[in-house]
Write a protein that holds these residues in place. Structure first.
Motif, PDB file in Angstrom:
ATOM      1  N   GLN A 419     -56.564  70.382  91.432  1.00 50.74           N
ATOM      2  CA  GLN A 419     -57.658  70.549  92.677  1.00 50.74           C
ATOM      3  C   GLN A 419     -56.794  70.393  94.060  1.00 50.74           C
ATOM      4  N   ALA A 420     -55.828  71.341  94.186  1.00 53.12           N
ATOM      5  CA  ALA A 420     -54.693  71.202  95.232  1.00 53.12           C
ATOM      6  C   ALA A 420     -55.470  71.300  96.671  1.00 53.12           C
ATOM      7  N   THR A 421     -56.434  72.196  96.776  1.00 58.01           N
ATOM      8  CA  THR A 421     -57.183  72.386  98.118  1.00 58.01           C
ATOM      9  C   THR A 421     -57.864  71.235  98.344  1.00 58.01           C
ATOM     10  N   ALA A 422     -58.672  70.514  97.482  1.00 53.64           N
ATOM     11  CA  ALA A 422     -59.347  69.352  97.602  1.00 53.64           C
ATOM     12  C   ALA A 422     -58.684  68.366  98.273  1.00 53.64           C
ATOM     13  N   ILE A 423     -57.301  68.149  97.439  1.00 52.92           N
ATOM     14  CA  ILE A 423     -56.459  66.893  97.728  1.00 52.92           C
ATOM     15  C   ILE A 423     -55.961  67.124  98.934  1.00 52.92           C
ATOM     16  N   GLY A 424     -55.595  68.421  99.168  1.00 52.27           N
ATOM     17  CA  GLY A 424     -54.837  68.835 100.659  1.00 52.27           C
ATOM     18  C   GLY A 424     -55.787  68.354 101.771  1.00 52.27           C
ATOM     19  N   ALA A 425     -57.247  68.776 101.655  1.00 52.67           N
ATOM     20  CA  ALA A 425     -58.360  68.351 102.583  1.00 52.67           C
ATOM     21  C   ALA A 425     -58.376  66.800 102.804  1.00 52.67           C
ATOM     22  N   ALA A 426     -58.309  66.058 101.561  1.00 48.90           N
ATOM     23  CA  ALA A 426     -58.118  64.476 101.806  1.00 48.90           C
ATOM     24  C   ALA A 426     -57.043  64.184 102.579  1.00 48.90           C
ATOM     25  N   LEU A 427     -55.812  64.556 102.112  1.00 47.44           N
ATOM     26  CA  LEU A 427     -54.605  64.265 102.786  1.00 47.44           C
ATOM     27  C   LEU A 427     -54.558  64.568 104.327  1.00 47.44           C
ATOM     28  N   ALA A 428     -55.238  65.633 104.939  1.00 40.65           N
ATOM     29  CA  ALA A 428     -55.147  65.958 106.059  1.00 40.65           C
ATOM     30  C   ALA A 428     -55.548  64.808 106.909  1.00 40.65           C
ATOM     31  N   ILE A 429     -56.701  64.013 106.518  1.00 43.69           N
ATOM     32  CA  ILE A 429     -57.309  62.985 107.308  1.00 43.69           C
ATOM     33  C   ILE A 429     -56.986  61.599 106.690  1.00 43.69           C
ATOM     34  N   HIS A 430     -55.929  61.410 105.874  1.00 41.05           N
ATOM     35  CA  HIS A 430     -55.500  60.173 105.186  1.00 41.05           C
ATOM     36  C   HIS A 430     -55.550  58.912 106.036  1.00 41.05           C
ATOM     37  N   ARG A 431     -55.117  59.067 107.232  1.00 42.07           N
ATOM     38  CA  ARG A 431     -54.714  57.978 108.019  1.00 42.07           C
ATOM     39  C   ARG A 431     -56.284  57.116 108.541  1.00 42.07           C
ATOM     40  N   HIS A 432     -57.235  58.041 108.522  1.00 38.33           N
ATOM     41  CA  HIS A 432     -58.393  57.664 108.953  1.00 38.33           C
ATOM     42  C   HIS A 432     -59.244  56.951 107.944  1.00 38.33           C
ATOM     43  N   TRP A 433     -59.003  57.326 106.415  1.00 36.51           N
ATOM     44  CA  TRP A 433     -59.990  56.613 105.494  1.00 36.51           C
ATOM     45  C   TRP A 433     -59.077  55.656 104.489  1.00 36.51           C
TER      46      TRP A 433
END
Length: 457
Positions: A419-433
């Motif tokens: 699920q690369a697109t979902a993982i990518g969307a999570a990684l984009a805001i990694h530092r916030h959560w």
């Protein structure tokens, strides 16, 4: 368990994921629903069903006591606008990016702004009709002026979904930087035509893809275009220059390490540029190879009386490959444009092949001739020495071995991210959560080495 929720919206499947701090998917729900029709009778996404599904998904999150959802982000298909009035209400269909575009209107637009070649070059967008989402809004202005006047905000689909959760109107660089004809790549701003036609005032301010809106300690991302989101796990995992060949119906070669401007020749051969969520250009070349493969394996299935998916049992055979290379009739080289249309295999007689296995190896050789040309369009002259292949062809050993033979100077890997697109969307805001370090195993890889004797001659 601390998690991030991701809504991943494709044309067919809509999915809700919960992803934990180690980037494992710990919860998944999927749904698909019927399309509706726009005022012309053309099929399109039912924006009201989609809106209700987003609200239902939010409600679902409140019924999961085992998970502490700290943040939310979104990845969706691109080239699609949602039109809202002053009150933030949807006032038009979510027009399909495959909707036919009036030729006369398109010609008038290009003539007004310096010709097709110039504007395609400046916006790094091939001429794709409704797939150039900026032209969808231009069409409304010209053909539905009353609706255009009502539109206060035009949101690309990822930002509309984000708006439903955050209440904030945003524009995101990955959506405006993907074959929309809106973005001037050289000047890193909207193209002058966007302002001249009054479109810019309907596009909210650009919001950074790695920032969030915070409501009651809940972090909400702005959403990303799915093609850009799928690249993020690779960009986070590897520092050495690489390309990603994303395979499905289209085989798209993505090169985040090529800063050269698109030439008219490249635009004419289905090259374009995406933008990462950090605003870096990603040069890309498209090839309709998955579709061609699907058609030809049907043909093989009928001729050899085998199941349609019989090819999945075929292992790469170096002897067959060497034999086909040795006995190949010297065929006239095809020009770039012709080479990207249909593979040579479409014109071959199956009676020339004594077995399905031999015919299938020839099919992949013919597709590889096209892939070699398409990939070279965005890799030649760059420092790239690694190729990652994800999607269907990454699981195909015949394709992977032949790709390694076609690019003997490269390291070739089948790579996958669940699920690369979902993982990518999570990684984009990694530092916030997420306070944890990024895991080292985001990308699963298998190396394909080439026998130098078998490299393409």
């Amino acid at each position: 368990m601390n998690c991030i929720a991701i809504l991943d919206i494709g044309k067919t499947n809509k999915k809700l994921f919960l992803i934990n701090e180690q980037y494992h998917i710990v919860y998944e729900r999927g749904l698909s629903f019927p399309e509706t029709k726009d005022e012309d009778g053309d099929n399109c996404e039912d924006i009201h069903l989609l809106t209700q599904w987003v609200k239902d998904s939010l409600q679902e999150l409140t019924t999961q006591p085992a998970f502490h959802v700290k943040a939310m982000n979104f990845s969706t298909y691109g080239a699609s606008f949602v039109y809202l009035n002053e009150q933030g209400e949807v006032i038009a269909p979510l027009y399909n990016y495959l909707k036919s575009y009036p030729g006369s209107l398109q010609d008038a637009f290009y003539n007004k702004y310096g010709g097709q070649q110039q504007i395609c070059s400046e916006t790094a967008s091939p001429a794709l009709g409704s797939l150039n989402s900026g032209l969808q809004l231009y069409r409304i202005k010209e053909q539905q002026p009353a609706l255009f006047k009502q539109i206060r905000y035009a949101l690309h689909l990822p930002q509309y979904v984000s708006y439903l959760v955050s209440g904030k109107m945003m524009t995101d660089i990955t959506s405006i930087g993907c074959h929309t004809m809106l973005w001037d790549f050289a000047h890193k701003q909207y193209h002058p035509w966007v302002k001249e036609e009054g479109l810019e005032e309907k596009l909210p301010a650009i919001f950074p893809g790695d920032e969030v809106v915070e409501i009651n300690n809940f972090k909400i991302g702005p959403g990303l275009h799915d093609s850009s989101a799928a690249l993020i796990p690779y960009l986070e995992s590897f520092r050495e220059p690489f390309i990603l060949i994303s395979t499905g119906t289209w085989c798209i070669t993505l090169n985040p390490f090529n800063n050269q401007a698109l030439t008219p020749e490249e635009l004419g051969q289905d090259c374009l540029c995406y933008l990462t969520y950090q605003g870096r250009p990603v040069k890309a070349a498209r090839l309709f190879a998955g579709n061609e493969h699907e058609q030809q394996v049907r043909r093989l299935s009928e001729y050899y009386q085998t199941p349609v998916n019989y090819y999945q049992q075929i292992a790469f055979d170096p002897a067959i490959f060497a034999h086909l290379q040795a006995t190949a009739v010297k065929e006239a080289p095809l020009s770039g444009k012709d080479l990207l249309q249909a593979s040579r295999f479409a014109h071959r007689s199956l009676s020339d092949f004594t077995s399905y296995e031999i015919a299938y190896h020839q099919l992949i050789m013919d597709l590889m001739e096209q892939q070699q040309h398409s990939t070279a369009l965005v890799t030649t002259g760059t420092a790239v020495r690694r190729i990652f292949v994800d999607g269907g062809f990454g699981k195909n050993p015949v394709y992977m071995h032949m790709l390694a033979a076609a690019f003997p100077q490269m390291e070739v890997f089948a790579a996958s991210v669940a699920q690369a697109t979902a993982i990518g969307a999570a990684l984009a805001i990694h530092r916030h959560w997420n306070n944890q370090a990024l895991p080292g195993d985001l990308v699963q890889m298998r190396h394909y080495a080439v026998n130098r004797e078998l490299a393409y001659r």
